[in-house]
Design an enzyme around this catalytic site. Structure first.
Site, PDB file in Angstrom:
ATOM      1  N   LYS B 130      36.516  15.290  26.445  1.00 47.91           N
ATOM      2  CA  LYS B 130      37.602  14.310  26.431  1.00 47.91           C
ATOM      3  C   LYS B 130      38.773  14.838  25.620  1.00 47.91           C
ATOM      4  O   LYS B 130      39.924  14.701  26.007  1.00 47.91           O
ATOM      5  CB  LYS B 130      37.098  12.976  25.849  1.00 47.91           C
ATOM      6  CG  LYS B 130      36.251  12.183  26.826  1.00 47.91           C
ATOM      7  CD  LYS B 130      35.571  10.992  26.162  1.00 47.91           C
ATOM      8  CE  LYS B 130      34.583  10.331  27.156  1.00 47.91           C
ATOM      9  NZ  LYS B 130      33.687   9.379  26.494  1.00 47.91           N
ATOM     10  N   GLN B 174      31.886   6.327  21.532  1.00 49.48           N
ATOM     11  CA  GLN B 174      30.979   7.119  22.362  1.00 49.48           C
ATOM     12  C   GLN B 174      29.594   6.463  22.380  1.00 49.48           C
ATOM     13  O   GLN B 174      28.997   6.234  21.337  1.00 49.48           O
ATOM     14  CB  GLN B 174      30.902   8.549  21.832  1.00 49.48           C
ATOM     15  CG  GLN B 174      30.060   9.476  22.685  1.00 49.48           C
ATOM     16  CD  GLN B 174      30.634   9.672  24.088  1.00 49.48           C
ATOM     17  OE1 GLN B 174      31.834   9.857  24.256  1.00 49.48           O
ATOM     18  NE2 GLN B 174      29.774   9.588  25.100  1.00 49.48           N
ATOM     19  N   ASP B 197      38.575   1.744  27.973  1.00 49.00           N
ATOM     20  CA  ASP B 197      37.373   1.773  28.816  1.00 49.00           C
ATOM     21  C   ASP B 197      37.309   0.549  29.725  1.00 49.00           C
ATOM     22  O   ASP B 197      36.633   0.559  30.742  1.00 49.00           O
ATOM     23  CB  ASP B 197      36.113   1.794  27.929  1.00 49.00           C
ATOM     24  CG  ASP B 197      35.502   3.181  27.836  1.00 49.00           C
ATOM     25  OD1 ASP B 197      35.821   4.018  28.698  1.00 49.00           O
ATOM     26  OD2 ASP B 197      34.723   3.418  26.903  1.00 49.00           O
TER      27      ASP B 197
END
Lengths: 371, 371
Positions: B130, B174, B197
């Protein structure tokens, strides 16, 4: 044989029988039988006739000489009627008992506040009915009537007052609001702990997510599920079709069916061949708002059909000039389905019962009483 | 004729051709052609052969003497490959251009913060990837590594710091978190304005409701839709089947398909005859997490298939001892579908591209730049 339907759906009904009379017509009649049960084709025809004569409403009884009962399995069978009035009454009684107990335990009752803006006749009727239903089970009702031209700030001020009032456990904003008011903003002002309608996006989000639980399940979808549960309809592993995808019925009821492990398809205005998809369903819930949309050939034999639609159609014989019908063509579908809700008297009475149930739930949560 | 498949799916591919060679086997080979296009049966066979010889990887080229191109319409046709790597690269380039422009306009870049708890190797790899992807397009990345045994309060303290930091526009936690931490509580601590997200229940609720818009669409479902859009797949009025009902893929992608007026059915572990329902679909999105679940006979001829699954299966020929395969049995389904995503190289690369896209969106919203 062409047939005429004489029906008497307005009386309280527990079961409907199909007779093929000498008059070359069918009569679907309403009988007040002692207990709720479906009629199997094997039952004695003579006993059906006796029941008919004993329990049928008087105007129908006068036709009895012309009636010859026939085997129910001949050609058509008739669906069990899922009677929302009966189930809703039972739920209201259960709620009433719980509230009496609550009053004894902690000396206080649940409270429901309704805010009505403007003077729409239909809205006034709804609010009056909600109030009456609250009183009947022991819920304290609060009511604020605001003038048509009130400001957003005024409405929100009243919501805030109810939000912080510990005797209020549910807050309803009667819709539709006058056009100058921002509906989304006003609805979002209701604290999620008192959103007994269950329409807050946070509630809907939780409803959708596995492993999360909404604070309140929206009333009409909850009512549909309750009808299925109380009629012991198996949901897990079944194919379900929901017709209509509204925020307040179609989408949440689809999620509730899926949560109980049905395989769900949602049919809507852009669906090609909706009848083909609907015909695969073991459970059909129609919330499209289109009179007589769902015809007999949409339904798989033996399916369970829940009709959420309440659609006014012209009716010169009715004093009001119209009558209310569902999305489902009852006369056709009751010959294919194994169970069906009538309109009126099906899902309708359940919605208000679920509102009472959510208000009770909220009060119990507030007072930390076990469910 | 029994056939063996020799495939070379690991090289960058734009199109795959099917040849029936003298060797009595089929070869599905990967060609690096100048532009993305599907092969129509009418194209000159000789030109296919020439392309094969010119562009095929060396080991396959050595087989060329044994190969006789045949009409692609004979027996099997082959699906267009929906190449996620190519589309994701294109999107990252578009994002990069936008970020350069933003820097020129307001002198600042979007920022993405990642919080990693513990030292799981796979999580570290994801976070590193990422970070690299952010840097490549000009997004500033922030990273916090917390020890395995840190407390909930410590994680939330860092989230709060990022919540109020104006140079951070997206915050990722995460997953999975160590077991002693409450995942729901921690995820809910991320302010909805930075929930790139898109997993906050309020976002999911808005995604579900007609007339409401989520702040962010979850990355993988957004990536699936982007693949359909960029490949000009018609969605409106089509039947879609989503396999799997997870919070992060199945459910949101079903809502996105329905929002574009597909008729959606969701198939899951309790569905009886999933192949029968799936066979009705024009668009299949599989996110079940079961290797080779979707076989050729599940697919209607001409359907578009998006494979979200990334499942490790034993592979002694692979140095790691396993290889990654999708939910879809590619070799079978590519002969039925009109278009299909490979695994790897399909949806996978799209997820990270959509994360970058959401972070850019968040920064533009924060700085009140037009979209």
């Amino acid at each position: 044989m062409s047939s005429t339907i004489i029906s008497d759906f307005n009386s309280a009904t527990t079961v409907r029988l199909l007779f093929a009379p000498k008059l070359r017509c069918h009569i679907i009649c309403s009988l007040r039988l002692p207990s709720l049960r479906s009629i199997s084709p094997n039952r004695s025809l003579q006993s059906d006739r006796k029941n008919f004569l004993a329990f049928a409403p008087a105007p129908l009884r006068s036709l009895s000489n012309f009636i010859t009962p026939v085997a129910l399995s001949m050609g058509d069978s008739v669906a069990t009627v899922i009677d929302g009035k009966v189930v809703a009454k039972q739920i209201r009684e259960e709620i009433s008992v719980e509230i009496s107990r609550m009053k004894e335990q902690i000396g206080t009752a649940p409270g429901l506040a309704v805010i009505l803006v403007g003077a729409r006749k239909d809205s006034q009727t709804y609010v009056r009915n909600k109030k009456k239903a609250c009183e009947a089970v022991g819920i304290t009702s609060f009511e604020i009537n605001l003038p048509e031209d009130c400001t957003e700030e005024q409405v929100i001020k009243h919501i805030d007052t109810f939000n912080s009032d510990p005797s209020v456990h549910g807050i309803l904003i009667q819709l539709p609001l006058p056009r100058h008011l921002n509906e989304e903003k006003i609805l979002n002002a209701v604290t999620i702990e008192k959103d007994v309608d269950g329409f807050h996006p946070l509630n809907i989000g939780r409803l959708m997510m596995q492993g999360r639980k909404p604070l309140f399940v929206p009333c009409t979808p909850k009512g549909c599920m309750e009808l299925l549960h109380r009629h012991k309809v198996q949901i897990k592993g079944k194919r379900a079709v929901v017709i209509g995808r509204s925020n307040i019925v179609g989408m949440p009821v689809a999620l509730l069916l899926q949560e109980e492990n049905a395989t769900v398809s949602i049919v809507h205005s852009h669906t090609k061949n909706p009848e083909e998809i609907t015909r695969q369903a073991d459970i059909v819930i129609s919330a499209a708002g289109v009179a007589n949309l769902v015809r007999g050939n949409w339904i798989k034999s033996g399916a369970v059909v829940i009709d959420v639609g309440i659609n006014p159609v012209d009716d010169s014989e009715n004093a009001r000039g119209y009558k209310l019908v569902g999305d489902v063509c009852y006369e056709e579908v009751c010959k294919k389905a194994s169970a069906i809700t009538p309109v009126p008297g099906g899902v309708g009475p359940m919605t208000i019962a679920m509102l009472l149930s959510n208000t009770l739930l909220s009060a119990k949560r507030f007072h930390k009483l076990s469910n």
